[in-house]
Structures are given as C-alpha cells and as structure tokens.
Design a protein around this motif. Sequence first.
Motif, mmCIF file in Angstrom:
data_model
loop_
_atom_site.group_PDB
_atom_site.id
_atom_site.type_symbol
_atom_site.label_atom_id
_atom_site.label_comp_id
_atom_site.label_asym_id
_atom_site.label_seq_id
_atom_site.Cartn_x
_atom_site.Cartn_y
_atom_site.Cartn_z
ATOM 1 N N MET A 112 -0.095 -20.270 10.771
ATOM 2 C CA MET A 112 -0.603 -18.910 10.650
ATOM 3 C C MET A 112 0.250 -17.928 11.452
ATOM 4 N N LEU A 113 0.624 -18.325 12.668
ATOM 5 C CA LEU A 113 1.453 -17.451 13.491
ATOM 6 C C LEU A 113 2.826 -17.228 12.846
ATOM 7 N N ARG A 114 3.412 -18.302 12.327
ATOM 8 C CA ARG A 114 4.710 -18.166 11.645
ATOM 9 C C ARG A 114 4.582 -17.249 10.437
ATOM 10 N N TRP A 115 3.493 -17.413 9.688
ATOM 11 C CA TRP A 115 3.276 -16.579 8.502
ATOM 12 C C TRP A 115 3.164 -15.110 8.899
ATOM 13 N N ARG A 116 2.413 -14.831 9.969
ATOM 14 C CA ARG A 116 2.206 -13.441 10.372
ATOM 15 C C ARG A 116 3.500 -12.809 10.880
ATOM 16 N N VAL A 117 4.350 -13.602 11.524
ATOM 17 C CA VAL A 117 5.604 -13.078 12.051
ATOM 18 C C VAL A 117 6.631 -12.845 10.950
ATOM 19 N N LYS A 118 6.734 -13.771 10.003
ATOM 20 C CA LYS A 118 7.820 -13.743 9.014
ATOM 21 C C LYS A 118 7.454 -13.105 7.684
ATOM 22 N N THR A 119 6.158 -12.923 7.406
ATOM 23 C CA THR A 119 5.734 -12.317 6.140
ATOM 24 C C THR A 119 5.397 -10.844 6.358
ATOM 25 N N THR A 120 5.921 -9.990 5.502
ATOM 26 C CA THR A 120 5.615 -8.557 5.588
ATOM 27 C C THR A 120 4.111 -8.357 5.465
ATOM 28 N N GLN A 121 3.530 -7.702 6.455
ATOM 29 C CA GLN A 121 2.081 -7.479 6.457
ATOM 30 C C GLN A 121 1.762 -6.197 5.693
ATOM 31 N N LEU A 122 1.038 -6.350 4.602
ATOM 32 C CA LEU A 122 0.773 -5.252 3.677
ATOM 33 C C LEU A 122 -0.659 -4.751 3.807
ATOM 34 N N LEU A 123 -0.890 -3.554 3.294
ATOM 35 C CA LEU A 123 -2.239 -3.005 3.245
ATOM 36 C C LEU A 123 -3.043 -3.710 2.165
ATOM 37 N N GLY A 124 -4.340 -3.520 2.188
ATOM 38 C CA GLY A 124 -5.201 -4.115 1.170
ATOM 39 C C GLY A 124 -6.658 -3.871 1.476
ATOM 40 N N PRO A 125 -7.544 -4.259 0.562
ATOM 41 C CA PRO A 125 -8.977 -4.023 0.749
ATOM 42 C C PRO A 125 -9.548 -4.874 1.873
ATOM 43 N N PRO A 126 -10.583 -4.392 2.552
ATOM 44 C CA PRO A 126 -11.220 -5.190 3.599
ATOM 45 C C PRO A 126 -12.037 -6.332 2.991
ATOM 46 N N ARG A 127 -12.242 -7.397 3.747
ATOM 47 C CA ARG A 127 -13.046 -8.501 3.251
ATOM 48 C C ARG A 127 -14.502 -8.066 3.181
ATOM 49 N N PRO A 131 8.838 1.934 -3.039
ATOM 50 C CA PRO A 131 8.439 1.503 -1.697
ATOM 51 C C PRO A 131 6.933 1.488 -1.515
ATOM 52 N N VAL A 132 6.483 0.613 -0.612
ATOM 53 C CA VAL A 132 5.065 0.549 -0.241
ATOM 54 C C VAL A 132 4.954 0.664 1.280
ATOM 55 N N ARG A 133 3.778 1.065 1.731
ATOM 56 C CA ARG A 133 3.533 1.199 3.157
ATOM 57 C C ARG A 133 2.979 -0.112 3.713
ATOM 58 N N THR A 134 3.520 -0.523 4.844
ATOM 59 C CA THR A 134 3.049 -1.744 5.500
ATOM 60 C C THR A 134 1.914 -1.415 6.462
ATOM 61 N N VAL A 135 1.329 -2.456 7.035
ATOM 62 C CA VAL A 135 0.244 -2.267 7.998
ATOM 63 C C VAL A 135 0.701 -1.430 9.187
ATOM 64 N N SER A 136 1.971 -1.572 9.570
ATOM 65 C CA SER A 136 2.493 -0.825 10.726
ATOM 66 C C SER A 136 2.774 0.630 10.408
ATOM 67 N N GLY A 137 2.650 1.009 9.131
ATOM 68 C CA GLY A 137 2.889 2.393 8.739
ATOM 69 C C GLY A 137 4.276 2.655 8.204
ATOM 70 N N ASN A 138 5.170 1.678 8.264
ATOM 71 C CA ASN A 138 6.526 1.837 7.753
ATOM 72 C C ASN A 138 6.558 1.683 6.234
ATOM 73 N N MET A 139 7.570 2.286 5.603
ATOM 74 C CA MET A 139 7.783 2.122 4.175
ATOM 75 C C MET A 139 8.859 1.056 3.955
ATOM 76 N N THR A 140 8.666 0.232 2.916
ATOM 77 C CA THR A 140 9.643 -0.815 2.621
ATOM 78 C C THR A 140 9.823 -0.959 1.120
ATOM 79 N N ASP A 141 11.065 -1.255 0.695
ATOM 80 C CA ASP A 141 11.334 -1.457 -0.740
ATOM 81 C C ASP A 141 11.567 -2.928 -1.056
ATOM 82 N N SER A 142 11.178 -3.808 -0.121
ATOM 83 C CA SER A 142 11.192 -5.258 -0.376
ATOM 84 C C SER A 142 10.213 -5.899 0.599
#
Length: 548
Positions: A42-57, A412-423
């Motif tokens: 889980m820690l590796r996934w959170r570090v290496k995978t782009t964290q995206l926005l989405g609906p709450p559980r 581009p999409v906005r990530t959880v950190s607020g940055n925009m990314t095109d990949s």
Amino acid sequence: MNLFTIPVPSPSSLWTTVRSGGAINVAGSFAALWALVKVLRMLRWRVKTTQLLGPPRTSLVYGVSRDLASSHDRAAMYERWATEYGVVYMIPSVLGQTNIVLCDPKAIAHFYARETWTYVKTPTTLAFLESSIGKGLLWSHGETHRRQRKALTPAFSNAAIRKLTSVFYDSAYKAKGKWDTIIESSKDDDAVIEVQNWMNHISLDTVGIAGFSHDFGSLDGKRVSVAEAFDTIGSNQPSAVDRAVFLLASVFPIILKIPNKRQNMFTKLGITMEQISNELLIRSRREKDADMSQGGEENSLIGLLIKSEGQDAELHMSAEEVVAQMKVLLLAGYETTSSESWALIELSRHPDVQTRLREELLAFGPDPTYDQLKAHLPYLDAVVHETLRLHPPVPESTRLAAEDDVIPLSEPVRTVSGNMTDSISITKGTLFTISMETINRSSAIWGPHAKEFKPDRWLTEDGISGKAKEVQGHRHLLTFVDGPRTCLGKDFAVIEFKTVLLVLVKNFVFEMRDGPDTPVETVRGVLPRPRVVGEDGTGVPLRVRRYE
C-alpha cells in the motif's frame, strides 16, 4: 532505512517458528506477515501511483461499489464523476481497494494496446472464468492468448464469414416462418411475441451450424439443455446477498468456491456446455477419421480445433483448451444477442426510423450478399451501429496492472495535491475500470445528443464529433474493445445482426406492446439484457404484425 527493502522472514525461519510455537502463535505470525506485506504494498502504491481526485466512499466496507452494483445506470454515474473529477479519476472500492477509472480516449488506447501483457484480468475474474468456461480465449493472457487467438483466427476471416452468410439467412427465415404461423393462429392481425427468446434461439442455432456443423434445433422447439441453463440464470436475478458476495470476492476470490444458489447455476451451466462440447468433438473426430469431412473444413471452427489437438500442430492446444474455446462460442452465441433485442426495441420506439429502414431494404430488392451487407445498405449499417453504440452487450471491464506503467492523457487532470498532469504513473497491482457503455454514450465525446437513438449520425462526415474520432475501436466504439483482445467474432456478430434485422424488418412491423413509452430496464443474465419493466426474467414482449 529504505522502506521497500525491509527484510521478509525466510521460509526456514518461518518453519522454525511453526515447530517451536503453538497453533495460535503460528497463525499470529502469518497474520502479522500478511499485514506487513499489505502495508508495504500500500505504501509503495501511494508513493509511486499518481493520486487522483474522485468521489468519497459511501460505505466503509464497499466504498462506492455497492452504489454502482445497485444502480440502474452505472454509465451515467461514471460519466458524472468524469465531469466532476476529470477524464481519469479514482473510486474507493471494496475493503480499502481503489480503482482508477479511464474515461479518456488517449489513455484507453494506451491501455488496450498493452492488454494481455501489462494489463490482465483480475484473480476474481480468472477464477470465475476458469470454473464456468475454462482456460480458453476469455481466460488466457500473454503468449497463451496470442497462440489461442492465432489458431482460431481463420474461422473468423472475411472469407469464412462470407461462406456463412447463407447460414445466417437460413436461421432468420426459419424464425420468420414460425412468426408467420403464430400471427396466422391469432384472432387479430398481430401477435405479442417475446422477441428476446427468439433472438437467443436464432443465434444458438446459427452458432451450432456455423461453428460446429450441428443444428441444435431450438427454432424447431427442440429442448436444448444449454439454452435452459442460460435461461435459468436470466430468470433468477441476483439478490442483495449475491451482489455482496460477488463484491467481497474481488478481494477474496476463494469466496467463489463457496456454494450458493447463483454459483450453483453457473456451475451447472459450465458442466452442460462441457458435455455438449465433448459430444460435438467426438462426432467431428469420427467424421474426420472416416474421411467424411469435405475440403476446407479445417477453416471452420470445429475443424481448426481438431487440427490444433495434434501434438505436431504449430499452434497446439490441449484438450482442456479446445473444450474451453467451444464453451466460449456457445456463451457468445447465446448471451450477446441483447443487441438484436435492443434494436427491435429502439425501432418500436422510433417508428419513423423503422419505416425508413424498411424502405431501404425493400428498395434494394433480393437479399444482399455478404459484400453488399457490408457496403450497400447505409441505413441498415447506421441502425446496427447506433444500437451497438447505445447498448454494448458487455458494458464494462476491470483489469489489473501486471507491471508499472505511465499512461498518457489527451487533456490534463488535477491530482489530489492540486497539480495538473497530462500523464499518470501507475504501480503493479493497480486496478482499472473501463466502462465501454460510458465512452459510447459520453456527451463529452459524442456531443449533446449522445444519449439519443440517432442513426443519422453515421451517415454524414460530420455526424461523429472530433472527440469520438479519437476513440480507437471498431467504428470509434468500444463495443468490441480494442487491441489484442478485440472481439475475434466481430465481423461474424455484425453480419449476423444485419441479416437477422433485415429479414425481420422487411417482413414485420414492430410496436411496444403497451405503447412507445413503455419503460425498459437492464437486468442480469450471464450478461446484461433488456427487460420490459414488470416482466419476469428477461422478457421483451413486442406487438408484431406482417408488413403488407
């Protein structure tokens, strides 16, 4: 200390623990090790995978999966989230899992180009397919999938389908004759016919003759055990408990081995398909040994399968794989006929479209050949593809990343950190969902009339928007997906669809039994199917009269 190089106990040290400790200590040790591995992943996934926005559980246990499972329009939910969070986003799933949903044509094209290698089916899907269908084309991946697909490809070539067109016509005209008899025996000039059942029988008999040189005779009223097994599943909709079990199985696939009513129905279906497949293979082998087969049979499906059994065959398949391919074809032949049912529903709802289609077919004259079906009936082609756009037989799929990857985006999409990314960067073990139904119906891709049945969109150059043209699939649709897993029987399915629709619309007029505004819902068979609201099972009763 590097978090990802924490030493894991060796097998010998674990065995020492087992010998020296009691059962409770051993169980505790394994539980602690399992938890440690899970945390590290889980820690590796959170570090290496782009964290995206989405609906709450909406559920601590199910995330948003239960909302999706109980929704009557999952595609609309996915599209709404794409509008709110971007063309790729994350959704919380079962027991803390997260799925990345792809709604971007460029990302989807990248994904499909790498399917069967970088992106594979989930353990739950594989367990279900193996238990019900076997290790055939739907189950396999990588080199095994390539080998199986290459062995079967000649049976679905243009030349092979051209020869089978007469079989499609024969089944369609047999159904026409039965319907004529039903209408003649009614007191009025019309009759109410449950069309979905008939579409199933047309397709089953067609697949039997075209693929296995065997007439199941279901159009003649013969009892066919495999049809009964399919219908039993369609008549018993999954309960809330069934849905909960299936969702939990996405984390614990072993749950699928626990007997329950619905699982038992799928087990029976698998056994029935295997019995029929073995009987057909035995008969075909005898014919081959007696030199009864005619030249060219090796390009039929049954001929290619028997050829592949030979140990010296270039594309050898085991006996288990051969039977699995036959089961796949039986499944496809019976369960993907929802498209024909949806077409008759849409024509019943849109009498102007039905009239225009009939006029084109009658003006053409004699029944068209294979090549004419492909190129000379533009409105028939438009109606067929508009139906396939709005009502894909398989509405969505979930895959697992088998290795790390970087997926490009068209915007581009906005990530959880607020940055925009095109990949987006993804890690091995990441889950993905692609909703073919969402992409096919998306207003952002297909324009403001995306949800409407408009065959005219296929008739002009500007009828399909620029964004839709970015979708890399058959006619810019994801109905047959794309890449290495593009539906092998695509041409077979489209030509059969056109043939059946042509024969029926030339000879009959269709109306919704209770008026054009009759509500229709989607329910589960093995695959989703239409059902008139209030009907049992998967019933689609239409009022049918002869065209005079």
